[in-house]
Design an enzyme around this catalytic site. Structure first.
Site, PDB file in Angstrom:
ATOM      1  N   ARG A   1       0.845  -1.189   0.000  1.00  0.00           N
ATOM      2  CA  ARG A   1       0.000   0.000   0.000  1.00  0.00           C
ATOM      3  C   ARG A   1       0.889   1.249   0.000  1.00  0.00           C
ATOM      4  NH1 ARG A   1      -5.403  -1.269   1.851  1.00  0.00           N
ATOM      5  NH2 ARG A   1      -5.983  -3.026   0.534  1.00  0.00           N
TER       6      ARG A   1
ATOM      7  N   GLN B   1      -0.729   2.478  -6.055  1.00  0.00           N
ATOM      8  CA  GLN B   1      -2.160   2.719  -5.855  1.00  0.00           C
ATOM      9  C   GLN B   1      -3.001   2.398  -7.088  1.00  0.00           C
ATOM     10  OE1 GLN B   1      -2.517   6.752  -4.449  1.00  0.00           O
ATOM     11  NE2 GLN B   1      -2.403   6.154  -2.307  1.00  0.00           N
TER      12      GLN B   1
ATOM     13  N   ASP C   1      -3.675  -1.438  -7.593  1.00  0.00           N
ATOM     14  CA  ASP C   1      -4.154  -2.177  -6.415  1.00  0.00           C
ATOM     15  C   ASP C   1      -5.521  -2.818  -6.669  1.00  0.00           C
ATOM     16  OD1 ASP C   1      -4.814  -3.128  -3.948  1.00  0.00           O
ATOM     17  OD2 ASP C   1      -4.538  -1.239  -2.878  1.00  0.00           O
TER      18      ASP C   1
ATOM     19  N   SER D   1      -8.025  -2.822  -3.596  1.00  0.00           N
ATOM     20  CA  SER D   1      -8.758  -1.582  -3.340  1.00  0.00           C
ATOM     21  C   SER D   1      -9.885  -1.376  -4.345  1.00  0.00           C
ATOM     22  CB  SER D   1      -7.802  -0.381  -3.371  1.00  0.00           C
ATOM     23  OG  SER D   1      -6.924  -0.423  -2.273  1.00  0.00           O
TER      24      SER D   1
ATOM     25  N   TYR E   1      -1.909  -2.657   6.124  1.00  0.00           N
ATOM     26  CA  TYR E   1      -3.095  -3.429   6.462  1.00  0.00           C
ATOM     27  C   TYR E   1      -3.281  -3.475   7.978  1.00  0.00           C
ATOM     28  CZ  TYR E   1      -2.872  -5.037   1.637  1.00  0.00           C
ATOM     29  OH  TYR E   1      -2.831  -5.077   0.277  1.00  0.00           O
TER      30      TYR E   1
END
Length: 382
Positions: free
Chosen positions: A123, A128, A131, A134, A232
């Site tokens: 992360r 990003q 991902d 997500s 996380y």
């Protein structure tokens, strides 16, 4: 020869996504990459073969796609015995669920596959846009609230009628990651009174910024909440768990909807809601467990089913993102494109993935006949 990316029909029961949406195929084509899709692979997501062909995608049978691809994109990990004819050195990139079946990794290694699990991306800012956790969790959080609203025996927003007013329903979100934040936002948009909790006290402001009430037991000295790597959530200490459970128990009894989203990578989902707590809820209330696939946050949950306990419906959501297959497939394909594009040499039109690059190292499970990821190498040794 141009790099060839193949996309197969997902064979997992209940999976409606496809790893390549037609719109994303044009992005790959601009890089000079050829795309081949198994005939019918996109039908369950609403994309027929003609939609792919219109973007210059080659439509072929499964055997041809497998044998001619340098990379295969996958929303779910393909079974090794469903990859007959795959070339040694072929990369499989996508959602490979490495914790679910360690023996599958050994089979990939034996076939010479270079398996890259994008759910292991750290992360960090650089990753990003790649991902998949997500992007898919965002949709799952939305779907969880919509599903709960359809099962609830009352409406969510406050309503004023000639016969009198109806108070707004109350929704409680447990676990404030990407899915939880979207669940909060969706419940708020639908007019519910929303509250939320998480093991991480620092997300209190995120909850409040969405207009929800934060439900937290104060962290005390010695609680020792373990933080997991990569951003996380970790595990809560027994002392904190006991106090938080008491706080949540009193709160949960007043809720119409509860959505649970808590996951710990590589471990069973933590138990957040007990049978005793369910018994305190109003009859007709609804719980949606987004962690059902990993054992569930809710006692008595059954993956893919709706069960009733003490008059409360418990939904073990199998795959919330898959139920929004068109959008989920588009986002998933963009994640894959962003990952590949980051290592694409545009001048030479080749893929250059240094093994020591932090992202490559984080996601690579198998290479050159071996399990190379530090978390899973012990499978091979055993």
């Amino acid at each position: 020869m141009p790099l060839k990316i193949g996309v197969l029909k997902e064979l997992a029961p209940g999976e409606h996504r496809v790893a390549m949406a037609p719109a994303a195929a044009t992005r790959f084509a601009k890089l000079g990459i050829d795309i081949a899709v198994e005939s019918g692979a996109g039908l369950s997501a609403g994309f027929d073969d003609a939609a792919y062909a219109a973007q210059g995608v080659i439509i072929a049978d499964r055997k041809t796609v497998i044998s001619q691809s340098d990379i295969i994109l996958a929303a779910r990990p393909p079974a090794p015995d469903a990859l007959a004819g795959i070339k040694a050195g072929t990369r499989i990139i996508g959602g490979l669920a490495p914790y679910a079946d360690p023996q599958r990794l050994s089979a990939y290694a034996e076939r010479g596959i270079e398996a890259m699990a994008l759910e292991l991306l750290p992360r960090i800012t650089r990753a990003q846009s790649m991902d998949i956790l997500s992007s898919q969790a965002n949709l799952a959080g939305y779907h969880a609230v919509v599903r709960a609203a359809t099962e609830l025996n009352r409406c969510l927003p406050m309503m004023t009628t000639a016969a009198g007013s109806i108070p707004a329903a109350k929704a409680f979100v447990m676990g404030v990651g990407v899915a939880g934040l979207q669940a909060i936002a969706t419940a708020r948009r639908l007019g519910a009174i929303v509250s939320a909790t998480d093991v991480r006290p620092e997300v209190r402001e995120q909850i409040q910024s969405l207009g929800a009430k934060a439900i937290f037991e104060d962290v005390r000295e010695g609680d020792e909440i373990t933080k997991a790597a990569g951003g996380y959530a970790g595990e809560m200490s027994p002392a904190y768990l006991e106090r938080q459970a008491a706080l949540v128990s009193g709160h949960i009894a007043t809720q119409d909807i509860v959505v649970t989203t808590a996951l710990i990578p590589g471990r069973p989902a933590p138990r957040l809601v007990s049978d005793a707590q369910i018994a305190t809820m109003k009859k007709g209330s609804v719980i949606v467990d987004l962690a059902a696939e990993n054992g569930g946050n809710v006692e008595g949950v059954i993956l893919g089913e709706v069960v009733e306990r003490h008059g409360v419906l418990i939904i073990g959501l199998a795959d919330g993102a898959s139920r929004l297959a068109a959008d989920a497939s588009n986002l998933f394909a963009r994640n894959c494109y962003n990952f590949i594009e980051a290592f694409w040499n545009k001048a030479d039109k080749v893929l250059a993935m240094p093994t020591d690059d932090p992202l490559v190292e984080a996601v690579t499970l198998t290479r050159e006949g071996r399990i190379v990821h530090s978390r899973f190498a012990q499978v091979e040794a055993a």
